[in-house]
Design an enzyme around this catalytic site. Structure first.
Site, PDB file in Angstrom:
ATOM      1  N   ASP A 119     -28.335  52.302  13.356  1.00 35.95           N
ATOM      2  CA  ASP A 119     -28.863  51.956  12.039  1.00 35.95           C
ATOM      3  C   ASP A 119     -28.284  50.617  11.611  1.00 35.95           C
ATOM      4  O   ASP A 119     -27.062  50.440  11.617  1.00 35.95           O
ATOM      5  CB  ASP A 119     -28.453  53.049  11.042  1.00 35.95           C
ATOM      6  CG  ASP A 119     -29.215  52.942   9.737  1.00 35.95           C
ATOM      7  OD1 ASP A 119     -30.309  52.356   9.715  1.00 35.95           O
ATOM      8  OD2 ASP A 119     -28.699  53.447   8.727  1.00 35.95           O
ATOM      9  N   HIS A 126     -30.531  44.727  -0.413  1.00 38.55           N
ATOM     10  CA  HIS A 126     -29.860  46.031  -0.354  1.00 38.55           C
ATOM     11  C   HIS A 126     -28.343  45.864  -0.207  1.00 38.55           C
ATOM     12  O   HIS A 126     -27.565  46.489  -0.931  1.00 38.55           O
ATOM     13  CB  HIS A 126     -30.424  46.855   0.806  1.00 38.55           C
ATOM     14  CG  HIS A 126     -29.653  48.110   1.086  1.00 38.55           C
ATOM     15  ND1 HIS A 126     -29.661  49.201   0.238  1.00 38.55           N
ATOM     16  CD2 HIS A 126     -28.828  48.445   2.121  1.00 38.55           C
ATOM     17  CE1 HIS A 126     -28.889  50.158   0.740  1.00 38.55           C
ATOM     18  NE2 HIS A 126     -28.368  49.725   1.876  1.00 38.55           N
ATOM     19  N   GLU A 192     -32.941  56.579   2.256  1.00 34.15           N
ATOM     20  CA  GLU A 192     -33.010  55.151   2.542  1.00 34.15           C
ATOM     21  C   GLU A 192     -34.342  54.911   3.237  1.00 34.15           C
ATOM     22  O   GLU A 192     -34.608  55.465   4.307  1.00 34.15           O
ATOM     23  CB  GLU A 192     -31.835  54.683   3.410  1.00 34.15           C
ATOM     24  CG  GLU A 192     -30.498  54.823   2.678  1.00 34.15           C
ATOM     25  CD  GLU A 192     -29.360  54.020   3.292  1.00 34.15           C
ATOM     26  OE1 GLU A 192     -29.365  53.812   4.520  1.00 34.15           O
ATOM     27  OE2 GLU A 192     -28.472  53.596   2.529  1.00 34.15           O
ATOM     28  N   GLU A 194     -36.606  53.050   5.465  1.00 35.14           N
ATOM     29  CA  GLU A 194     -36.356  52.114   6.563  1.00 35.14           C
ATOM     30  C   GLU A 194     -37.546  52.077   7.523  1.00 35.14           C
ATOM     31  O   GLU A 194     -38.422  52.933   7.486  1.00 35.14           O
ATOM     32  CB  GLU A 194     -35.103  52.535   7.345  1.00 35.14           C
ATOM     33  CG  GLU A 194     -33.871  52.710   6.462  1.00 35.14           C
ATOM     34  CD  GLU A 194     -32.561  52.729   7.250  1.00 35.14           C
ATOM     35  OE1 GLU A 194     -32.555  52.306   8.417  1.00 35.14           O
ATOM     36  OE2 GLU A 194     -31.559  53.190   6.672  1.00 35.14           O
ATOM     37  N   ASP A 226     -33.487  57.555   6.208  1.00 33.83           N
ATOM     38  CA  ASP A 226     -32.074  57.778   6.541  1.00 33.83           C
ATOM     39  C   ASP A 226     -31.417  58.496   5.361  1.00 33.83           C
ATOM     40  O   ASP A 226     -30.721  57.894   4.549  1.00 33.83           O
ATOM     41  CB  ASP A 226     -31.437  56.411   6.810  1.00 33.83           C
ATOM     42  CG  ASP A 226     -29.955  56.507   7.059  1.00 33.83           C
ATOM     43  OD1 ASP A 226     -29.504  57.523   7.603  1.00 33.83           O
ATOM     44  OD2 ASP A 226     -29.232  55.534   6.719  1.00 33.83           O
ATOM     45  N   ARG A 230     -24.279  60.095  -0.866  1.00 38.14           N
ATOM     46  CA  ARG A 230     -23.427  58.986  -1.333  1.00 38.14           C
ATOM     47  C   ARG A 230     -22.014  59.432  -1.658  1.00 38.14           C
ATOM     48  O   ARG A 230     -21.066  58.642  -1.541  1.00 38.14           O
ATOM     49  CB  ARG A 230     -24.052  58.331  -2.559  1.00 38.14           C
ATOM     50  CG  ARG A 230     -25.431  57.783  -2.340  1.00 38.14           C
ATOM     51  CD  ARG A 230     -25.481  56.768  -1.216  1.00 38.14           C
ATOM     52  NE  ARG A 230     -26.837  56.256  -1.030  1.00 38.14           N
ATOM     53  CZ  ARG A 230     -27.187  55.455  -0.036  1.00 38.14           C
ATOM     54  NH1 ARG A 230     -26.293  55.094   0.887  1.00 38.14           N
ATOM     55  NH2 ARG A 230     -28.427  55.019   0.086  1.00 38.14           N
ATOM     56  N   GLN A 233     -20.259  59.934   1.687  1.00 40.58           N
ATOM     57  CA  GLN A 233     -20.117  58.618   2.311  1.00 40.58           C
ATOM     58  C   GLN A 233     -19.003  57.782   1.671  1.00 40.58           C
ATOM     59  O   GLN A 233     -18.192  57.170   2.370  1.00 40.58           O
ATOM     60  CB  GLN A 233     -21.456  57.877   2.199  1.00 40.58           C
ATOM     61  CG  GLN A 233     -21.487  56.489   2.835  1.00 40.58           C
ATOM     62  CD  GLN A 233     -22.833  55.787   2.609  1.00 40.58           C
ATOM     63  OE1 GLN A 233     -23.771  56.373   2.072  1.00 40.58           O
ATOM     64  NE2 GLN A 233     -22.917  54.526   3.022  1.00 40.58           N
ATOM     65  N   LYS A 246     -24.307  60.673   6.590  1.00 39.05           N
ATOM     66  CA  LYS A 246     -25.605  60.321   7.178  1.00 39.05           C
ATOM     67  C   LYS A 246     -26.062  61.303   8.251  1.00 39.05           C
ATOM     68  O   LYS A 246     -27.263  61.417   8.511  1.00 39.05           O
ATOM     69  CB  LYS A 246     -25.486  58.943   7.861  1.00 39.05           C
ATOM     70  CG  LYS A 246     -25.026  57.817   6.962  1.00 39.05           C
ATOM     71  CD  LYS A 246     -26.165  57.272   6.126  1.00 39.05           C
ATOM     72  CE  LYS A 246     -25.778  55.931   5.514  1.00 39.05           C
ATOM     73  NZ  LYS A 246     -26.946  55.287   4.897  1.00 39.05           N
ATOM     74  N   THR A 250     -32.040  62.671   9.761  1.00 40.65           N
ATOM     75  CA  THR A 250     -32.772  61.406   9.690  1.00 40.65           C
ATOM     76  C   THR A 250     -34.211  61.744  10.047  1.00 40.65           C
ATOM     77  O   THR A 250     -34.469  62.295  11.112  1.00 40.65           O
ATOM     78  CB  THR A 250     -32.213  60.393  10.706  1.00 40.65           C
ATOM     79  OG1 THR A 250     -30.808  60.219  10.475  1.00 40.65           O
ATOM     80  CG2 THR A 250     -32.921  59.055  10.593  1.00 40.65           C
ATOM     81  N   GLU A 351     -29.599  52.333  -5.466  1.00 42.47           N
ATOM     82  CA  GLU A 351     -29.942  51.055  -6.090  1.00 42.47           C
ATOM     83  C   GLU A 351     -30.876  51.233  -7.278  1.00 42.47           C
ATOM     84  O   GLU A 351     -30.717  50.573  -8.310  1.00 42.47           O
ATOM     85  CB  GLU A 351     -30.629  50.144  -5.068  1.00 42.47           C
ATOM     86  CG  GLU A 351     -29.738  49.633  -3.956  1.00 42.47           C
ATOM     87  CD  GLU A 351     -30.583  48.946  -2.896  1.00 42.47           C
ATOM     88  OE1 GLU A 351     -30.859  47.741  -3.057  1.00 42.47           O
ATOM     89  OE2 GLU A 351     -30.978  49.610  -1.922  1.00 42.47           O
TER      90      GLU A 351
END
Lengths: 404, 404
Positions: A119, A126, A192, A194, A226, A230, A233, A246, A250, A351
C-alpha cells in the site's frame, strides 16, 4: 466504439470501452471461471474461447485470472482484441451468445490469488492532511515524501472481494491523555478510497523494473477500500508502521479493468519538485484520470480525483523493485488514499471529519465522524474512454458488522 | 532418546530428538518431496509412508510441506510418533532404509509456500539498542513497546531458502547532514538473526486466536535472517515503517523443527511489567531456550539467547489476530532480531558495531562494520532436548553478491 450485436445502451456500465475481467459462478454451475462484464451480461470467457477456437483458450479456461495474468502483455492484448471482434462482428454471435449470463444473477469472487500486497501513500493532499491531524507539531510531509513514493506491505490474506462483510476490529487503543492503552472494539473505523494495480508478468530477484516497463508487468486496475482503524493505528504505528489498524480487511472491486482500456484516461501527473532521482523518471505519462465517488449508506460523501496523485503507479512499481525485490504474478499494490485539494474530494473519514472533530452531515440528515455498525460504504469510479465513451471501474462495497 | 537401528553418533546433528521436516530433491530425481533429516541422512517421507502404509501417507506424499501443514496438530503428532517408531523399531528397517538419501548430496528447497510474512520486534535489548542508535534524542522504547508486540508485514515473495545468494540492494539513502538523498548500492548492509514460526492450521476472518491455542496453529520453528539495509531503512521508514530496506531478501533455514521437539526447551519468558492486557496472557510458558550463533566468514560474532525475548511467539500470534485478521496455512512470522544483554549477544551488526562507529575485529584479524561483497553469514541454533539430548535447528546461510 464500434456497434455491437449486443443490446448495449449508450450509457451502459461496462460497454465495449471497458471489457473488464472477473471471476464468477452461477447457481447452476458453482465452479468459478473467468468472466468478462459487458452491459448487463457476463461472458464465460473460457467457454467462449473454446467455442471460437481462440489460440489463448488454455490461458482463460481457468478458475481465476492467475493464468491469464501470467500469460503476459501479448496475450492480454490478443484477448482484448478478440473480445472486441466477438462483440462487434455478427459472424461471432452464434458462438458467443450461448456463453453470456445475466450479470445480475451471477456470484462474483476474488478475481486472482493475491501474492504480496503493498500500500502506497501517494496523494500529497492526503499525506498533508493526515500529517496535520496525526502529527500537528511537525511538518505535515516527512522529508522523504517528495523523494520517493512511501509504501509498506499489507496483509495479502485478508484481501476480500467487494460485498464481503467487515467485522469491526478489536484491539488496543490509547485514550487521549492516558498513558496506558485500553482494549475493545475500534471506535474510529474508517475507509481509504484507493486504486489497486495487479502485476501479471513477474520479475526475477535482484533486478529492477524500469518505470517504462510498467505496462509490460501490470495487467490492470481496480478499486480498493483499505479499511482502517484509526485508534488502533495511532497507538501501534510508531516505529514500524501500520499493522493491526489495517490488516483486518482490504476490499477490492471484482472487475479488473485492463490497462489498455485506460489509454484515453492517461494524463500528465502533477509537476514534481524536486525532480525525482533518475530511476523514478519515465518517458510517458502514467497519470490516470480516474474519477472516484464514495458513498456512505447511499449518500455521496466524496469525489476523489485520481489524476492529481503525486506519484504514478509506474513510479511506484519502479520504486518497489529498485532494491531488487522480485515481482510475482498476483502482486497487488495500491495508490494510497486518493484525496483532492477540496474538502469534498477527501478519500477517508479521518480527513472528511478532520480527525472526528467536524462531523459530516449526510444528505439524508444523519451525522457521521467514523463508521457505525451496519454502515455500508461503496466506492465507484469512471474514466474517460475513446471517442467520448466512458470506462467503468464498477464498485467496491462493504458493510460493517459489530465486533465479536 | 531410545536407540536407533541407524548409525547415529550421540552428538549427531538432527538426532531422534529433532526430526525436522524439509523439502529436497536429488540429481537422480529432481522432483521436490518432503524429507526428514536424521543424522547424515534424509528420509523420503512420502515414499516411506507409502512403504509402511501409514494413514497419513496422502498428506506427506507431496512436493512441499503445504499439505502436512494444513493437516493439523493430530496429524503432526501422528507423523512424529511414526517417525520415532520407524527409526527405533528394527521391524521397520527393511521398509525404511531404502528411502534414506545421503544428506550431503541432496538439494534443499524452500520448505513450504509462504503466505503472509510478519516480522516482530520483540527483543527488549534489540529495541533498546536500535532506539538509542536511530533516535538518540528520544526514549529508546516507544510508549507502546511493553504493551504490545510491535510487528509489521514483510515481503513474502522474497523469502528464500538458506544458501541463496543475496544481491546487494540499491536505493535511496540520505548522507549525514544532507537534505536530499543520493542513489546507489546500500553502504550499510546488515543481518538480523531471528527465529521464524510457520502457521499450519488456518483461522477464519473476524475471529481471534487465543494465546493458549498457539500449538494448535503453529507447526514449527526455523531460523531466519532478515537481511536489512540500514541506510535505505533509515531514510524511508518514517512514517509507515521499513519497506525496501527489508524487502530485497529474507533467508530461512531449510529444516522446520516441529514444536513437539521443543518441549524440553520451553521456559518462562522474562517478567512483563506492566502486565499485558488479558488477550496477551497465556496459561503456559512459551519462552524457548534456543541458543543462536552468528558466523561471519567462519568467525563467530555473536551468541544471541532466544530465551530472553520479551514477547513469546504465542503472544505474537494472539496479537496478530486480535483484530480479526485470519491466518492461512503457510503464514510466517518472525521474532525480530534476537539480542541479549551483553555485547557479544547482539543479533545484528548495527548493534554489534554501534551504528558502524565501533568496528568489529574478527578472529581472523579482519574488521567489519557492515557487510562487504562476498561476505557469508551463517546463523545456527540448538536447544535442549529430552534426556540431555540436543535439538538442532540447523543453519541459515547467505552470501552477498555485488549490486547490479
Amino acid at each position: 466504439m464500434p456497434d455491437s450485436w449486443l443490446d448495449l445502451a449508450p450509457d451502459t456500465e461496462f460497454g465495449l470501452a471497458t471489457l473488464p475481467y472477473g471471476v464468477f459462478s452461477t447457481d447452476a454451475d458453482p465452479a468459478t471461471r473467468i468472466g468478462v462484464a459487458v452491459g448487463a451480461h457476463v461472458l464465460d470467457l473460457g467457454a467462449a474461447a473454446r467455442a471460437v477456437g481462440a489460440p489463448f483458450a488454455d490461458a482463460v479456461a481457468a478458475p481465476n485470472l492467475d493464468t491469464l495474468l501470467a500469460a503476459g502483455r501479448p496475450v492480454w492484448d490478443g484477448v482484448r482484441a478478440a473480445l472486441t471482434a466477438w462483440f462487434t462482428d455478427p459472424a461471432f454471435e452464434d458462438r458467443i451468445r450461448p456463453h453470456l449470463a445475466d450479470r445480475a444473477s451471477v456470484r462474483l469472487h476474488l478475481p486472482f490469488t493475491v501474492a504480496d500486497y503493498v500500500d502506497f501513500y501517494s496523494s500529497e493532499h492526503h499525506a498533508h492532511n493526515v500529517g496535520r491531524i496525526f502529527r500537528p507539531e511537525q511538518e505535515p510531509l516527512t522529508p522523504n515524501w517528495k523523494h520517493l513514493p512511501i509504501g509498506y506491505h499489507g496483509r495479502a490474506g485478508t484481501v476480500v472481494v467487494s460485498g464481503t462483510d467487515v467485522v469491526r476490529p478489536t484491539g488496543q487503543r490509547r485514550p487521549p491523555g492516558e498513558q496506558a492503552p485500553v482494549f475493545g472494539p475500534s471506535t474510529r473505523l474508517d475507509i481509504e478510497a484507493e486504486v489497486g494495480f495487479v502485476v501479471g508478468t513477474p520479475s526475477p530477484m535482484g533486478e529492477r523494473v524500469p518505470v517504462d516497463s510498467f505496462a509490460d508487468h501490470v495487467f490492470g486496475v481496480f478499486l480498493l477500500n483499505d479499511w482502517s482503524s484509526r485508534d488502533l493505528q495511532a497507538w501501534e504505528y510508531v516505529p514500524l508502521g501500520p499493522f493491526l489498524g489495517k490488516s483486518f480487511a482490504t476490499s477490492v472491486s471484482p472487475w479488473v479493468v485492463p490497462l489498455a482500456a485506460l489509454e484515453a484516461a492517461r494524463v500528465e501527473q502533477p509537476a514534481q519538485d524536486p525532480e525525482p532521482l533518475p530511476y523514478l523518471r519515465g518517458s510517458e505519462p502514467w497519470g490516470l484520470d480516474l474519477r472516484l465517488e464514495v458513498y456512505l449508506n447511499g449518500n455521496r460523501v466524496s469525489r476523489p480525483p485520481f489524476a492529481g496523485m503525486y506519484w504514478t503507479a509506474a513510479q511506484q512499481l519502479a520504486h518497489m523493485t529498485v532494491n531488487g525485490a522480485s515481482l510475482r504474478t498476483g502482486d497487488v499494490y495500491a495508490s494510497g488514499t486518493v484525496s483532492g485539494p477540496d474538502k469534498e474530494q477527501r478519500g477517508c473519514f479521518l480527513e472528511l471529519t478532520w480527525g472526528g472533530r467536524e462531523p459530516l452531515v449526510l444528505a439524508d440528515g444523519t451525522e457521521r465522524t467514523f463508521l457505525e455498525d451496519g454502515d455500508e460504504v461503496v466506492i465507484r469510479a469512471t474514466a474517460p474512454g475513446p471517442d467520448g465513451a466512458t470506462v467503468h471501474l464498477g464498485e467496491v462495497s462493504g458493510r460493517i458488522l459489530p465486533a465479536r
